[in-house]
Design an enzyme around this catalytic site. Structure first.
Site, mmCIF file in Angstrom:
data_model
loop_
_atom_site.group_PDB
_atom_site.id
_atom_site.type_symbol
_atom_site.label_atom_id
_atom_site.label_comp_id
_atom_site.label_asym_id
_atom_site.label_seq_id
_atom_site.Cartn_x
_atom_site.Cartn_y
_atom_site.Cartn_z
ATOM 1 C CG HIS A 1 36.776 32.827 45.422
ATOM 2 N ND1 HIS A 1 35.446 32.886 45.709
ATOM 3 C CD2 HIS A 1 37.224 31.692 45.989
ATOM 4 C CE1 HIS A 1 35.094 31.831 46.425
ATOM 5 N NE2 HIS A 1 36.168 31.086 46.608
ATOM 6 C CB ILE B 1 37.717 37.649 39.503
ATOM 7 C CG1 ILE B 1 38.490 38.967 39.599
ATOM 8 C CG2 ILE B 1 36.757 37.514 40.663
ATOM 9 C CD1 ILE B 1 37.634 40.189 39.275
ATOM 10 C CB CYS B 2 37.523 31.993 40.803
ATOM 11 S SG CYS B 2 36.575 30.475 40.711
ATOM 12 C CG LEU B 3 31.966 36.458 40.441
ATOM 13 C CD1 LEU B 3 31.591 36.038 41.853
ATOM 14 C CD2 LEU B 3 32.086 37.980 40.391
ATOM 15 C CD1 TRP C 1 36.658 30.948 34.814
ATOM 16 C CD2 TRP C 1 38.010 30.719 36.575
ATOM 17 N NE1 TRP C 1 37.623 31.929 34.757
ATOM 18 C CE2 TRP C 1 38.458 31.817 35.804
ATOM 19 C CE3 TRP C 1 38.704 30.387 37.739
ATOM 20 C CZ2 TRP C 1 39.563 32.575 36.171
ATOM 21 C CZ3 TRP C 1 39.804 31.140 38.095
ATOM 22 C CH2 TRP C 1 40.230 32.226 37.315
#
Lengths: 192, 154
Positions: free
Chosen positions: B86, B93-95, B147
């Protein structure tokens, strides 16, 4: 006397660690006590405090700003429970002189709102997808009026009457009259 | 504290508590943060017993003056970007809590803990499958990315 005031203040927040607020003697405990009344958004002691139904404490101006930030997804910042302006409780401590509802302040409380029910599907009346032919006609600037009255997007139409009933016959008759009127009108426009 | 905007006030409070009681393996560069409260650098250690044991990472937090109503812009910076499904090689950051699921009750500390936990639960060090394409085409600001949160296992 002071015990009563303290209890009124704590009623919104669970107070497992300090069953008796008066027992906090050390400075550390005092600090913990202060933090219990901090707004969950600005981290300062809550001003114009309100408490949500899920028990979380905020300044009303802070919570109001958050509710405005995401008007169509209003959730509690702490636990993500559903939350709304109408369902928060103002807290009145002993120190506050004016016992006025903080929700009245920022901004003046708006009038009630109602939301329209959402249409069942995206384009229920798109084109002639529903069985039965609908004819509508409007008078306006010639080419535009014709188009706007024919293309109805997003608006559901009543279903046509069943074939063979009295109403069906009447509808057919009416639509024929309108068709002829439309043809005559167009012919008149072209010839005149 | 006088003359500070509400966002600076809150950041000052957060900075104090993060300097006083930092979570394990996390430390804030107080000098940079004190110069400009809207830009922080956080150092983070890979937790022992995980794939990132012994590694050092740097996180950059950029705050807008709408903080905490607006989420901070959080990216990995420096020469060691963690290799994680991620985390893109440009540090993005994919959060979900950094955009859609942000809440003003979250803080720098809770974001750091989420990232530590995201790294620690990783089972295989690899880049996201679309890394090369994303890094070439994305905006500099990860918050501009739409995202798509689909994997909550790591």
């Amino acid at each position: 006397m002071s015990g009563i005031t303290e209890n009124t203040k704590t009623s919104g927040e669970p107070s497992k660690e300090n069953p008796s607020p008066n027992s906090s003697d050390t400075p550390d405990d005092e600090k913990k006590d202060d933090r219990m009344f901090e707004c969950n958004i600005c981290l300062d002691t809550a001003k114009d405090a309100v408490v949500s139904m899920c028990g979380h404490l905020f300044c009303w101006p802070c919570l109001h700003q958050w509710l405005e930030t995401r008007p169509n997804r209003q959730v509690c910042p702490v636990c993500k429970a559903s939350i709304s302006k109408e369902k928060v409780v103002p807290l009145y401590g002993r120190g506050s002189t004016k016992q006025e509802d903080p929700r009245e302040k920022v901004p003046p409380r708006p009038a009630g709102q109602r939301t329209e029910p959402e249409p069942g599907s995206a384009f229920p009346g798109f084109g002639f997808a529903d069985n039965g032919f609908h004819m509508s006609f409007g008078i306006g600037a010639f080419p535009f009026g014709f188009f706007t009255s024919t293309f109805n997007f997003g608006e559901a139409r009543p279903t046509p009457a069943a074939r063979g009933t009295q109403q069906h016959m009447e509808e057919q008759f009416l639509s024929k009259i309108f068709l002829w009127m439309a043809i005559l009108f167009v012919a008149w426009l072209l010839l005149a | 504290m006088a003359g500070m905007s509400p966002s600076e006030k809150r950041l000052q409070k957060e900075l104090m508590s993060l300097m006083k009681e930092p979570p394990p393996g996390v430390s804030v560069d107080a000098e940079i943060a004190e110069q400009n409260l809207l830009l922080w650098i956080i150092r983070m250690e890979g937790v022992s017993g995980t794939l990132y044991e012994g590694e050092q990472f740097e996180l950059q937090f950029k705050f807008s003056n709408k903080y905490p109503f607006d989420s901070p812009e959080v990216t990995f910076v420096g020469n060691n970007i963690p290799v994680h499904p991620h985390v893109y090689s440009n540090g993005h950051i994919c959060l979900s809590i950094l955009t859609d699921d942000w809440s003003p009750a979250l803080s720098v500390q809770s974001v750091c803990l989420s990232i530590v936990s995201m790294l620690s639960s990783c089972k295989e060090k690899k880049r996201p499958p679309d890394n090369a394409f994303y890094v070439k085409t994305c905006n500099k600001n990860p918050k501009k990315t739409k995202w798509w949160y689909h994997d909550d296992s790591v």
